[in-house]
Design an enzyme around this catalytic site. Structure first.
Site, PDB file in Angstrom:
ATOM      1  N   LYS A 100       0.856  -1.179  -0.248  1.00 43.97           N
ATOM      2  CA  LYS A 100       0.138   0.035   0.001  1.00 43.97           C
ATOM      3  C   LYS A 100       0.840   1.165  -0.141  1.00 43.97           C
ATOM      4  CE  LYS A 100      -3.055   2.769   2.668  1.00 43.97           C
ATOM      5  NZ  LYS A 100      -3.893   2.954   3.798  1.00 43.97           N
ATOM      6  N   GLY A 161      -8.822   9.318   9.280  1.00 45.69           N
ATOM      7  CA  GLY A 161      -9.160   9.514  10.544  1.00 45.69           C
ATOM      8  C   GLY A 161     -10.408  10.319  10.693  1.00 45.69           C
ATOM      9  N   GLY A 188     -11.692   7.613   5.330  1.00 49.12           N
ATOM     10  CA  GLY A 188     -12.765   8.346   5.677  1.00 49.12           C
ATOM     11  C   GLY A 188     -14.311   7.778   6.243  1.00 49.12           C
ATOM     12  N   ALA A 209      -9.736   1.507   9.180  1.00 52.18           N
ATOM     13  CA  ALA A 209      -9.046   1.392  10.278  1.00 52.18           C
ATOM     14  C   ALA A 209      -9.629   1.924  11.579  1.00 52.18           C
ATOM     15  CB  ALA A 209      -7.641   1.881  10.132  1.00 52.18           C
TER      16      ALA A 209
END
Lengths: 267, 69
Positions: A100, A161, A188, A209
């Site tokens: 990534k 975040g 998001g 996450a």
């Protein structure tokens, strides 16, 4: 009959679950283990950082035991040079070409620097990496990344975040409809419905996450978002009905009861 | 015994002259998998650890995985 999403190939990995789990922000490595088990996620991201005897080994062992596909990232890199060295270290440590690629411009927006990102994508693709490129929701950059050799393009829904969901769904739709590589919505997502929406727009998976690791109940949220992503994918494949302006009854008009008309024989 | 000074993740360390990367890795008791290192900005593949000799003032970055999105 229980419909499940079909298998999808991302770089060197084949997965069924449409949730890629980001491990950042989890209260402990043990919680990461439980989140992976609760969600059924088959691919998880990790950062590359200086070796720390306790925490590094514990996380590595958990991911090895669970047999998930580990997707290392280049989080924290601000230019192509740093990202390329981090990528090479990641490949050496984890024996995977999947990567990534994150090359951010500043720490306030954490948005990608498209120029450095394109340079790094091209170079890493030439070095044999399977680049999952974290990018802005710009359809032009998304296409350029694909042309530079990205295996997977990962537009953000909103900044990392923030949990603001998908701020520009039309752009995500354009990216999807124009792509020849898988599209993963990255960043998001704040809750389950955002994941469903991303999948209904045609994304192939979502990467989540904070929405999971920082939820009051991470395990429950992990399951909710995994199910939501799968549901959105099935809905996309099943096909939504066209939108209309005025109402349209779904029950037939024929056969309605009628209190006013008397049988003709009574007249 | 002659020693050379190297740095690992920013901390200085002394190691016996002519030690290989493999010697260092064994001295640090690193696990067999999940780690990688670069010397002066170049990744040193595991397959060459035994043959790469550490030199004075080598700067080593030793990495593993950490939580991250």
């Amino acid at each position: 009959m229980n419909f499940l999403p079909e298998q999808v190939t991302f770089g060197e990995a084949k997965i069924n679950s449409r949730l890629i789990l980001g491990t950042g922000g989890a209260p402990s490595n043990q919680v990461i283990r439980e989140i992976i088990e609760a969600s059924g996620s088959e691919m998880v991201t990790v950062a590359i950082r200086r070796y720390h005897p306790q925490s590094s080994n514990s996380l590595y062992k958990i991911l090895e035991q669970l047999k998930v596909n580990v997707l290392p990232n280049t989080a924290g890199c601000y230019n192509a040079r740093e990202a390329i060295l981090t990528a090479q270290l990641a490949r050496e440590a984890l024996q995977t070409n999947n990567l990534k690629l994150e090359v951010i411009a500043d720490d306030k927006t954490l948005m990608p620097d498209p120029f450095e990102l394109l340079d790094a994508t091209e170079e890493l693709a030439n070095l044999g990496f399977k680049v999952f490129a974290y990018t802005n929701d710009d359809p032009v950059i998304a296409k350029r990344l694909e042309q530079c050799g990205a295996e997977v393009v990962m537009p953000l829904g909103s900044p990392i975040g923030t949990g603001l969901g998908i701020r520009n769904p039309h752009n995500i739709e354009m990216i999807v409809s124009n792509a020849k590589v898988p599209i993963v919505l990255d960043a998001g997502i704040g809750t389950a419905s955002d994941a469903t929406f991303a999948m209904e727009l045609g994304c192939d998976a979502v990467l989540v996450a904070s929405a999971i690791t920082k939820a009051k109940q991470p395990l429950m949220m992990a399951q909710a978002i995994a199910n939501a992503a799968n549901a959105g994918h099935l809905a996309r494949v099943a096909g939504r009905i066209p939108k209309r302006y005025w109402a349209q009854a779904s029950s037939p008009n024929e056969g309605m009861i009628n209190l006013d008309v008397k049988p003709a024989s009574w007249e | 015994m002659e020693v050379v000074k190297i740095s690992i993740n920013g901390a200085t360390m002394q190691i016996i002259k002519d030690s290989s990367v493999a010697d260092l890795v064994s001295q640090l008791e690193l696990p067999n998998a999940g780690v990688a290192l670069a010397i002066n900005g170049s990744v040193i593949p595991k397959s060459t650890w035994a043959s790469v000799i550490l030199a004075d003032k080598d700067r080593i970055e030793l990495i593993s995985i950490a939580q991250g999105g």
